[in-house]
Design an enzyme around this catalytic site. Structure first.
Site, mmCIF file in Angstrom:
data_model
loop_
_atom_site.group_PDB
_atom_site.id
_atom_site.type_symbol
_atom_site.label_atom_id
_atom_site.label_comp_id
_atom_site.label_asym_id
_atom_site.label_seq_id
_atom_site.Cartn_x
_atom_site.Cartn_y
_atom_site.Cartn_z
ATOM 1 N N HIS A 202 4.472 8.410 30.170
ATOM 2 C CA HIS A 202 3.417 8.064 31.123
ATOM 3 C C HIS A 202 3.313 9.128 32.229
ATOM 4 O O HIS A 202 2.236 9.676 32.477
ATOM 5 C CB HIS A 202 3.731 6.691 31.730
ATOM 6 C CG HIS A 202 2.763 6.249 32.780
ATOM 7 N ND1 HIS A 202 1.728 5.384 32.506
ATOM 8 C CD2 HIS A 202 2.651 6.557 34.092
ATOM 9 C CE1 HIS A 202 1.025 5.176 33.613
ATOM 10 N NE2 HIS A 202 1.571 5.870 34.598
ATOM 11 N N GLU A 203 4.435 9.433 32.852
ATOM 12 C CA GLU A 203 4.412 10.380 33.977
ATOM 13 C C GLU A 203 4.030 11.785 33.512
ATOM 14 O O GLU A 203 3.448 12.554 34.273
ATOM 15 C CB GLU A 203 5.754 10.386 34.714
ATOM 16 C CG GLU A 203 6.178 9.034 35.311
ATOM 17 C CD GLU A 203 5.129 8.356 36.177
ATOM 18 O OE1 GLU A 203 4.255 9.054 36.728
ATOM 19 O OE2 GLU A 203 5.163 7.102 36.284
ATOM 20 N N HIS B 99 0.375 12.310 34.002
ATOM 21 C CA HIS B 99 0.029 12.681 35.381
ATOM 22 C C HIS B 99 0.366 14.150 35.622
ATOM 23 O O HIS B 99 -0.406 14.890 36.230
ATOM 24 C CB HIS B 99 0.819 11.833 36.385
ATOM 25 C CG HIS B 99 0.386 10.399 36.437
ATOM 26 N ND1 HIS B 99 -0.898 10.017 36.719
ATOM 27 C CD2 HIS B 99 1.082 9.241 36.254
ATOM 28 C CE1 HIS B 99 -0.986 8.693 36.709
ATOM 29 N NE2 HIS B 99 0.210 8.188 36.427
ATOM 30 N N GLU C 108 -4.765 7.972 35.961
ATOM 31 C CA GLU C 108 -4.171 6.949 35.090
ATOM 32 C C GLU C 108 -4.695 7.063 33.666
ATOM 33 O O GLU C 108 -3.996 6.710 32.718
ATOM 34 C CB GLU C 108 -4.416 5.557 35.653
ATOM 35 C CG GLU C 108 -3.595 5.249 36.899
ATOM 36 C CD GLU C 108 -2.084 5.385 36.697
ATOM 37 O OE1 GLU C 108 -1.581 5.072 35.597
ATOM 38 O OE2 GLU C 108 -1.408 5.822 37.645
#
Ligand code: ZN
Length: 500
Positions: A264-265, A268, A294
């Site tokens: 997920h990160e 970003h 996101e």
């Protein structure tokens, strides 16, 4: 026209300085949440408050205002997409917005966030919401002061939303969320027995999880010249520049969620990493909105990170890392477990189908708090009631309920909607990317993630804040925000699981 080049260079010099202070603030925040000893908190709150005040003063200096006036001609005579016109346009937007907020209020909000974060940690340790409640009251009061700086407005929540989703109204968000709620509440209520995911539980060495995560991320595009990965309580990504990307995660020794939060990160991180290098030290060098951010994290975590093709490539290596747990578990079983759908209490552990409902309930509560319909004293019960109504689950204590998220302690209100809007955008981008690039799943099976990453660089990342979010979306996917592809994607996911 006079030669405005020297004046534009002066603008860049000033913007560079503001960017330097803001990134110093980001790195001190990163340190606070990764390595700082607890007793550093009070001094750190002062330091962050001081930097925020300096950045605000630089960003609202009257000289900056007159420079922007002088540069109107340059802006109008340049191509709208040019570096010059974009820097001037975005700086003017930020400048006019910042001018509305007294620097004392800005510093006070930053201080309260830092102290609030420490109180949230304490309240969690003690399993006692009352430790946190006064801090939430303080933050709510400051938020109301902040909102009042932007009067008049249609809806107070519009002001908060605009900080994260420029160009979008509360009514737009509410409409998308009503559509999702109408679809998902019955879908979740009608779910069959959840699949067995016991293969994801048991002892998994955190050191091995870290090693494996770094292997996946380096395959996806992370390198140790521009990135690092550290441990924290609530995973996040931040950066000190386009070439200094900080990811954080939390590896638990009894499950693999820490790996997924790395994925997920990464989304970003890669967004910030692939912004056009020319934008460094200007306001363009940043993701355009929280929902776009996101959309990137969700795309890499869910669409790529939970796909069978991706795991055809990585699973043998994961089995090697954890032979005692996974050697006997077939890939398909592992993949089904990874995609398990079941209503649960915690947002950060939620599957893709129930996740938006966690967001929608927080959005509704934030609006109610801002309107005074729900007070911080009412909040724990109101929170639990919505968990029951939308997801059919019952919290055991405040750690499962109102104290589960960091956001109401240290970030501003108005951020939660971005998570679900990001899901919506991620599926729109994925559909467009696959229609242009062909079968990406085949690439993933061979361990090739470059084509997708480069498509995202070209159509989203490199532009930074050049275009407003609705325009960037229109250019990338050829249409406006649309919940339908996401709804169809979730339905297909549930059907596939129920059929297996
Ligand atoms: Zn995220």
């Amino acid at each position: 026209m006079p030669d405005l080049r020297p004046r534009f260079d002066e603008l860049l010099r000033r913007l560079g300085e503001i960017s330097d202070v803001e990134h110093a603030e980001a790195i001190l925040t990163w340190d606070q949440e990764t390595g700082m000893p607890p007793l550093g908190a009070p001094a750190r709150a002062e330091q962050l408050g001081a930097l925020a005040r300096i950045a605000h003063e630089l960003g609202t200096a009257p000289e900056l205002g007159s420079l922007l006036e002088e540069l109107r001609e340059l802006e109008q005579s340049s191509d709208r997409e040019s570096f010059e016109a974009s820097v001037i346009r975005v700086t003017r937007h930020d400048y006019e917005k910042k001018l509305r907020i007294p620097s004392e209020l800005r510093a006070e909000m930053t201080r309260a966030a830092s102290v609030g974060y420490a109180a949230w940690l304490q309240a969690r340790d003690a399993v006692d919401y009352e430790i946190f409640r006064p801090h939430l009251e303080r933050r709510l009061a400051l938020t109301s002061e902040y909102v009042a700086c932007f009067a008049p407005f249609d809806d107070p929540y519009d002001v908060l939303l605009d900080d994260h989703e420029p160009g979008m109204s509360t009514a737009d968000v509410a409409a998308i969320f009503e559509r999702l709620k109408a679809e998902l509440v019955p879908l979740v209520a009608g779910l069959g027995e959840p699949v067995d995911d016991s293969c994801l539980h048991g002892y998994f060495s955190p050191a091995r999880q870290r090693e494996f995560s770094l292997e996946v991320l380096s395959r996806w595009g992370m390198d140790d010249q521009a990135w690092r990965l550290d441990d924290t309580v609530h995973p996040f990504a931040t950066n000190g520049s386009i070439t200094d990307i900080r990811l954080t995660t939390q590896f638990h020794d009894d499950q693999l969620v820490g790996i997924l939060s790395c994925l997920h990160e990464f989304g970003h991180g890669i967004y910030e990493r692939q912004v056009d290098a020319r934008y460094e030290r200007t306001p363009l060098a940043e993701g355009v909105s929280s929902s776009f951010h996101e959309s990137q994290s969700r795309l890499w975590e869910n669409i790529v990170g939970r796909s069978l093709s991706t795991w055809r490539f990585f699973y043998p290596r994961l089995q090697e890392c954890f032979p005692e747990r996974l050697a006997e578990v077939p890939l398909e079983e592992f993949h089904r477990a990874l995609n398990r759908v079941a209503p649960g209490l915690r947002r950060v552990d939620a599957d893709e189908v129930t996740y938006p409902l966690h967001i929608i309930l927080r959005f509704e509560l934030e609006r109610d708090m801002l309107a005074g319909a729900v007070t911080p004293s009412d909040l724990p019960e109101a929170f639990d009631a919505k968990l029951r109504d939308y997801l059919g689950v019952e919290p055991r204590n405040v750690l499962d309920g109102v104290l589960q998220d960091v956001h109401w302690s240290d970030s501003s209100f108005g951020y939660f909607p971005s998570y679900a809007l990001g899901n919506v955008i991620s599926v729109q981008l994925w559909e467009r990317a696959t229609s242009e690039l062909g079968n990406l799943e085949e690439e993933f099976e061979r361990g090739e993630f470059g084509p997708l990453r480069e498509w995202l660089r070209e159509h989203v990342h490199r532009w930074g804040r050049t275009f407003k979010p609705p325009e960037l979306l229109e250019r990338a996917v050829g249409g406006p925000l649309d919940a339908e592809p996401y709804v169809a994607y979730l339905r297909a996911k549930v059907e596939a699981l129920e059929a297996a």
